[in-house]
Design a protein around this motif. Structure first.
Motif, PDB file in Angstrom:
ATOM      1  N   UNK A  90       0.817  -1.218   0.000  1.00 21.45           N
ATOM      2  CA  UNK A  90       0.000   0.000   0.000  1.00 21.45           C
ATOM      3  C   UNK A  90       0.853   1.272   0.000  1.00 21.45           C
ATOM      4  N   UNK A  91       2.032   1.179  -0.590  1.00 25.89           N
ATOM      5  CA  UNK A  91       2.901   2.343  -0.688  1.00 25.89           C
ATOM      6  C   UNK A  91       2.710   3.085  -2.004  1.00 25.89           C
ATOM      7  N   UNK A  92       2.443   2.335  -3.056  1.00 24.29           N
ATOM      8  CA  UNK A  92       2.373   2.929  -4.387  1.00 24.29           C
ATOM      9  C   UNK A  92       1.492   2.066  -5.274  1.00 24.29           C
ATOM     10  N   UNK A  93       0.645   2.726  -6.042  1.00 29.10           N
ATOM     11  CA  UNK A  93      -0.141   2.037  -7.068  1.00 29.10           C
ATOM     12  C   UNK A  93       0.331   2.534  -8.428  1.00 29.10           C
ATOM     13  N   UNK A  94       0.645   1.608  -9.314  1.00 33.26           N
ATOM     14  CA  UNK A  94       1.120   1.968 -10.653  1.00 33.26           C
ATOM     15  C   UNK A  94       0.248   1.256 -11.673  1.00 33.26           C
ATOM     16  N   UNK A  95      -0.209   2.020 -12.674  1.00 29.80           N
ATOM     17  CA  UNK A  95      -1.064   1.482 -13.716  1.00 29.80           C
ATOM     18  C   UNK A  95      -0.446   1.735 -15.092  1.00 29.80           C
ATOM     19  N   UNK A  96      -0.686   0.815 -16.017  1.00 29.56           N
ATOM     20  CA  UNK A  96      -0.376   1.050 -17.424  1.00 29.56           C
ATOM     21  C   UNK A  96      -1.497   1.889 -18.018  1.00 29.56           C
ATOM     22  N   UNK A  97      -1.146   2.879 -18.801  1.00 30.05           N
ATOM     23  CA  UNK A  97      -2.127   3.736 -19.477  1.00 30.05           C
ATOM     24  C   UNK A  97      -2.288   3.255 -20.914  1.00 30.05           C
TER      25      UNK A  97
END
Length: 208
Positions: A69-76
């Motif tokens: 729960x430190x960072x959420x990263x998504x592909x665009x």
């Protein structure tokens, strides 16, 4: 906690993990194999990938930060009906500093997708995630002091959501091993709610 998939009118954001993105795909777009990578990373705090193993390690790090729960990263990816629909257009991130009640917005867009105002639409969606789902008090956007193009884009969407420009923070961050100035913009949860007419339609199609 974080939604695996986010959809806006023109974009689909999918969790950046090895389940959805192969290390080979990330390596092809985020290494020197991409002819535009130097321009894309000129003001970013990370270097182009050197090896396929580096790509795998980066995806594994994103997965670990997501679970912690430190960072959420998504592909665009552009949605159907957009030019280059389904292509890897870049990544979008939320860095959560829970002890400060703060979320930092991050984005990397590949050069073929510049000029479409995807950054603003992505920011609209991530602000909703930060404020409606995560209940964070403030969202901030740090911009490299020399990055005039991104600064103009950030000014537009921060103003639209009732936020403000806080100033230039000298030697606030580093790019590789060099100190860098940061422009900082922010918007609070209350400001965002008062400017609710600026919101975009956001959907979570997988139900997370």
């Amino acid at each position: 906690m974080f939604p695996e998939v986010i959809e806006t009118d023109r974009l689909r954001l999918e969790r950046c993990s090895r389940e959805r993105v192969s290390p080979r795909t990330l390596y092809e777009v985020a290494s020197d194999r991409s002819p535009t990578i130097d321009a894309e990373t000129a003001y970013l705090p990370w270097e182009p990938l050197d090896t396929l193993a580096d790509a795998a390690d980066r995806l594994a790090a994103f997965e670990r930060q997501w679970e912690e729960r430190e960072r959420a990263e998504w592909v665009v990816r552009p949605r159907t009906g957009e030019p280059d629909a389904g292509e890897f257009a870049g990544t979008a991130g939320l860095l959560c500093q829970w002890e400060k009640d703060l979320a930092l917005l991050a984005v990397w867009l590949r050069q073929p997708f510049w000029g479409r105002r995807y950054s603003g639409e992505r920011a609209d969606a991530l602000l909703e995630v930060a404020f409606d789902r995560l209940d964070v008090g403030v969202a901030a956007v740090p911009i490299h002091g020399d990055n005039d193009r991104s600064r103009r884009a950030v000014e537009r969407y921060i103003d639209r959501h009732g936020g403000r420009y806080e100033g230039l923070l000298r030697n606030h961050a580093g790019r590789y091993d060099e100190p860098a100035d940061h422009h900082r913009f922010s918007v609070s949860r209350e400001e965002w709610r008062e400017a609710d007419g600026a919101r975009t339609a956001v959907r979570y199609p997988d139900g997370t």
